[in-house]
Write a protein that holds these residues in place. Structure first.
Motif, PDB file in Angstrom:
ATOM      1  N   LEU A  72       0.818  -1.222   0.000  1.00  0.00           N
ATOM      2  CA  LEU A  72       0.000   0.000   0.000  1.00  0.00           C
ATOM      3  C   LEU A  72       0.845   1.262   0.000  1.00  0.00           C
ATOM      4  N   HIS A  73       2.121   1.151   0.339  1.00  0.00           N
ATOM      5  CA  HIS A  73       3.032   2.297   0.305  1.00  0.00           C
ATOM      6  C   HIS A  73       3.766   2.435  -1.022  1.00  0.00           C
ATOM      7  N   ASP A  74       4.004   1.331  -1.682  1.00  0.00           N
ATOM      8  CA  ASP A  74       4.933   1.301  -2.812  1.00  0.00           C
ATOM      9  C   ASP A  74       4.279   1.828  -4.088  1.00  0.00           C
ATOM     10  N   THR A  75       4.534   3.092  -4.420  1.00  0.00           N
ATOM     11  CA  THR A  75       3.874   3.704  -5.577  1.00  0.00           C
ATOM     12  C   THR A  75       4.337   3.069  -6.891  1.00  0.00           C
ATOM     13  N   ARG A  76       5.580   2.601  -6.938  1.00  0.00           N
ATOM     14  CA  ARG A  76       6.052   1.938  -8.169  1.00  0.00           C
ATOM     15  C   ARG A  76       5.265   0.660  -8.417  1.00  0.00           C
ATOM     16  N   TYR A  77       5.033  -0.103  -7.370  1.00  0.00           N
ATOM     17  CA  TYR A  77       4.312  -1.361  -7.527  1.00  0.00           C
ATOM     18  C   TYR A  77       2.829  -1.116  -7.792  1.00  0.00           C
ATOM     19  N   ARG A  78       2.306  -0.020  -7.300  1.00  0.00           N
ATOM     20  CA  ARG A  78       0.874   0.259  -7.472  1.00  0.00           C
ATOM     21  C   ARG A  78       0.496   0.292  -8.955  1.00  0.00           C
ATOM     22  N   LYS A  79       1.432   0.757  -9.779  1.00  0.00           N
ATOM     23  CA  LYS A  79       1.157   0.826 -11.214  1.00  0.00           C
ATOM     24  C   LYS A  79       0.941  -0.556 -11.810  1.00  0.00           C
ATOM     25  N   LYS A  80       1.413  -1.598 -11.103  1.00  0.00           N
ATOM     26  CA  LYS A  80       1.267  -2.968 -11.600  1.00  0.00           C
ATOM     27  C   LYS A  80      -0.124  -3.537 -11.334  1.00  0.00           C
ATOM     28  N   TRP A  81      -0.744  -3.129 -10.222  1.00  0.00           N
ATOM     29  CA  TRP A  81      -1.972  -3.823  -9.826  1.00  0.00           C
ATOM     30  C   TRP A  81      -3.212  -2.937  -9.804  1.00  0.00           C
ATOM     31  N   ASP A  82      -3.051  -1.630  -9.688  1.00  0.00           N
ATOM     32  CA  ASP A  82      -4.208  -0.740  -9.554  1.00  0.00           C
ATOM     33  C   ASP A  82      -4.646  -0.241 -10.929  1.00  0.00           C
ATOM     34  N   SER A  83      -5.523  -0.996 -11.569  1.00  0.00           N
ATOM     35  CA  SER A  83      -5.944  -0.648 -12.938  1.00  0.00           C
ATOM     36  C   SER A  83      -6.848   0.577 -12.979  1.00  0.00           C
ATOM     37  N   ASN A  84      -7.389   0.985 -11.831  1.00  0.00           N
ATOM     38  CA  ASN A  84      -8.210   2.205 -11.800  1.00  0.00           C
ATOM     39  C   ASN A  84      -7.365   3.475 -11.698  1.00  0.00           C
ATOM     40  N   MET A  85      -6.097   3.319 -11.349  1.00  0.00           N
ATOM     41  CA  MET A  85      -5.231   4.477 -11.185  1.00  0.00           C
ATOM     42  C   MET A  85      -4.789   5.021 -12.538  1.00  0.00           C
ATOM     43  N   ILE A  86      -4.858   6.334 -12.689  1.00  0.00           N
ATOM     44  CA  ILE A  86      -4.316   6.980 -13.876  1.00  0.00           C
ATOM     45  C   ILE A  86      -2.885   7.420 -13.595  1.00  0.00           C
ATOM     46  N   GLU A  87      -2.698   8.070 -12.447  1.00  0.00           N
ATOM     47  CA  GLU A  87      -1.370   8.571 -12.084  1.00  0.00           C
ATOM     48  C   GLU A  87      -1.292   8.724 -10.570  1.00  0.00           C
ATOM     49  N   THR A  88      -0.122   8.449 -10.013  1.00  0.00           N
ATOM     50  CA  THR A  88       0.100   8.744  -8.595  1.00  0.00           C
ATOM     51  C   THR A  88       1.555   9.116  -8.390  1.00  0.00           C
ATOM     52  N   TYR A  89       1.793  10.040  -7.487  1.00  0.00           N
ATOM     53  CA  TYR A  89       3.175  10.399  -7.144  1.00  0.00           C
ATOM     54  C   TYR A  89       3.186  11.112  -5.799  1.00  0.00           C
ATOM     55  N   ASP A  90       4.346  11.028  -5.143  1.00  0.00           N
ATOM     56  CA  ASP A  90       4.547  11.723  -3.879  1.00  0.00           C
ATOM     57  C   ASP A  90       5.013  13.152  -4.179  1.00  0.00           C
ATOM     58  N   ILE A  91       4.402  14.127  -3.519  1.00  0.00           N
ATOM     59  CA  ILE A  91       4.742  15.533  -3.729  1.00  0.00           C
ATOM     60  C   ILE A  91       5.866  15.971  -2.798  1.00  0.00           C
ATOM     61  N   GLY A  92       5.778  15.606  -1.539  1.00  0.00           N
ATOM     62  CA  GLY A  92       6.818  16.002  -0.592  1.00  0.00           C
ATOM     63  C   GLY A  92       6.560  15.414   0.778  1.00  0.00           C
ATOM     64  N   ARG A  93       7.575  15.482   1.648  1.00  0.00           N
ATOM     65  CA  ARG A  93       7.447  14.906   2.982  1.00  0.00           C
ATOM     66  C   ARG A  93       7.235  15.992   4.023  1.00  0.00           C
ATOM     67  N   LEU A  94       6.489  15.633   5.029  1.00  0.00           N
ATOM     68  CA  LEU A  94       6.229  16.526   6.157  1.00  0.00           C
ATOM     69  C   LEU A  94       7.024  16.106   7.387  1.00  0.00           C
ATOM     70  N   THR A  95       6.948  14.810   7.726  1.00  0.00           N
ATOM     71  CA  THR A  95       7.699  14.227   8.838  1.00  0.00           C
ATOM     72  C   THR A  95       8.133  12.830   8.414  1.00  0.00           C
ATOM     73  N   VAL A  96       8.720  12.083   9.356  1.00  0.00           N
ATOM     74  CA  VAL A  96       9.157  10.719   9.021  1.00  0.00           C
ATOM     75  C   VAL A  96       7.973   9.797   8.733  1.00  0.00           C
ATOM     76  N   ASN A  97       6.771  10.176   9.174  1.00  0.00           N
ATOM     77  CA  ASN A  97       5.611   9.308   8.899  1.00  0.00           C
ATOM     78  C   ASN A  97       4.427  10.093   8.327  1.00  0.00           C
TER      79      ASN A  97
END
Length: 265
Positions: A72-97
């Motif tokens: 559920l964290h791995d955005t690279r892998y999400r492209k393999k299984w989430d056929s409803n997704m068009i695009e996803t990416y991380d914009i930036g970090r706020l804290t360690v979690n």
């Protein structure tokens, strides 16, 4: 999930505890679907309302909780299984979690596609894990003309270890799609879309270890914060995304018989 106003905040222990209680409680929830190990509930709102609170649960044999957490964290892998997704990416970090990210979703034709900008936070708790998010505004990622900007009031996952090498996954979502949807769409989410999505995550969990061995096996910035190379985002640059500031479209007249064939996979 917002505490009111425009002040963006990073969820604390009480927010995670409240989310867990919602996942595990049956009080006030109405069962909409229960087949083949997947259960779907809805809560509160009228069935005709677009703003539904939906909860789903699936028992995942042969998938450890920590593996599903990685999936559920791995955005690279999400492209393999989430056929409803068009695009996803991380914009930036706020804290360690906690971070800010973008996700666009292919809605069943003929509905317009939706997208989200969300603040996401996560918490490992021994053998259990939680990931929760809510919508925020980021000045560099305004609504786009080719999508309807939807609002996550609260969305997240609870992954509970269930014996050796197995887990139970809860997914809870309270989303304003910014559109008056036909009743058949609301019914379809609980009867078809949600169960199918849960089964996809389960299958993704079964296949992840083999995939990860071939794709940066040691790279897990959600587990090892020192690996995170995202630019920092300041809380002060974000504001809560309120539904009433976004366009609301009326799709109530769209007929069910025009669904694209891909929705019947």
């Amino acid at each position: 999930m917002s505490r009111g106003g425009d002040m963006v905040y990073i969820p604390d222990d009480s927010d995670f505890s409240s989310f867990r209680d919602q996942c595990e409680s049956l009080e006030g929830w109405h069962c909409r679907y229960n087949k083949a190990g997947v259960t779907v509930w809805s809560q509160g709102q009228e069935e005709s309302s677009a703003v539904q609170k939906i909860k789903t649960c699936i028992s995942c044999k042969d998938v450890p909780a920590e593996t599903l957490y990685d999936v559920l964290h791995d955005t690279r892998y999400r492209k393999k299984w989430d056929s409803n997704m068009i695009e996803t990416y991380d914009i930036g970090r706020l804290t360690v979690n906690a971070d800010v990210g973008y996700y666009s979703w292919k809605c069943p034709s003929p509905l317009k596609n939706r997208d989200f900008v969300t603040l996401r936070s996560w918490l490992p708790l021994g053998n259990d894990y939680m990931i929760i998010n809510y919508s925020v505004k980021h000045p560099k990622y305004p609504p786009r003309k080719d999508f309807v900007r939807a609002v996550s009031l609260q969305t997240g996952y609870l992954i509970k270890a269930n014996g050796a090498g197995a887990c139970i996954l809860y997914y809870l979502t309270h989303v304003d799609p910014r559109g008056s949807l036909p009743k058949w769409v609301v019914n379809r989410v609980s009867q078809f879309v949600a169960p199918k999505a849960m089964k996809k995550i389960y299958k993704a969990g079964l296949k992840y270890p083999e995939w990860k061995r071939k794709h940066d096996p040691g790279y897990k910035p959600w587990v090892y914060p020192e690996q995170n190379t995202l630019p920092s985002v300041r809380l002060a640059d974000l504001s809560v995304q309120h539904s009433d500031s976004l366009e609301n479209i009326d799709e109530t007249g769209l007929p069910e018989d025009h669904l694209s064939t891909s929705d019947h996979e």
